[in-house]
Motif scaffolding. Sequence first.
Motif, short mmCIF file in Angstrom:
data_model
loop_
_atom_site.label_atom_id
_atom_site.label_comp_id
_atom_site.label_asym_id
_atom_site.label_seq_id
_atom_site.Cartn_x
_atom_site.Cartn_y
_atom_site.Cartn_z
N LEU A 180 0.83 -1.21 0.00
CA LEU A 180 0.00 0.00 0.00
C LEU A 180 0.86 1.26 0.00
N GLY A 181 2.05 1.17 0.59
CA GLY A 181 2.94 2.32 0.61
C GLY A 181 3.46 2.71 -0.76
N GLU A 185 -3.03 6.68 -2.73
CA GLU A 185 -3.96 6.57 -1.61
C GLU A 185 -5.39 6.39 -2.11
N GLY A 186 -6.18 5.71 -1.30
CA GLY A 186 -7.61 5.62 -1.59
C GLY A 186 -8.03 4.40 -2.37
#
Length: 253
Positions: A180-181, A185-186
């Motif tokens: 995820l990093g 985002e989202g």
Amino acid sequence: MSTAPRPLTARERARIEFTRDIKEAARRQLAEHGAAGISLRGVARDIGLVSASALYRYFPGRDALLTALIADSYTSLGNAADAAAALDAEPPAGGDHLGRWVAVCHAVRDWALAHPHEYALIHGSPVPGYTAPEDTVEPGTRVPFLIGALFARAAQDGAYRPLDRLPVPADAHRALVPLLGRLPEGIPDDLVVAGLTAWTYLFGAVSFEAFGHRANVVADPQAYFDHEVRRLGVLLGLGPSVADGGRPSGPGA
């Protein structure tokens, strides 16, 4: 105003050609002896050099040569997958997201079967004593990020319809933190899981075939592979939903 690139000097051209010769000799060693059997001394013999000392100006050691072969293999595989996905082109009316997924899967399989030793180098057993450096991360993540982009495009077009949206529990979400990093985002967790599952399955299926695990199990590997990747695409949300009364399009549907 753009200017034409500077022509290469004779020395630069010679360096490029000699580097290519070194890599080709290393690939022959890879095919004959496996990755663990590659050595600069053996490469030097293959291209007619008395000693390996001249090669150190191009590759400081075996690991540097292995890294170059790995990066080249990932790049070649990524190019094949990118060409099949054609994400820069507009999809047919309605968006054939399932078709693009299937095309990428076949491109990966075709490349693996056409380059079995290079595929084993990047998706087989680790090479003893070798640790891949950061140089291999970018080319090595092209295909998984491409698969993620296929799912993101489907979601953007309102065509992401998984058959069962199981909630992603908190511990599974935490497990995804490293990935995820590296993503915008989202992005919903279930979309990330779908892309990760698709990537894992695809290379598992290709590796099973490439390394002989499906011998005497599947009589027509290409036909079966086409069916299973279509099936997985629908299950993960890239095909018409059952509620819509739809079914996958294209051959083998």
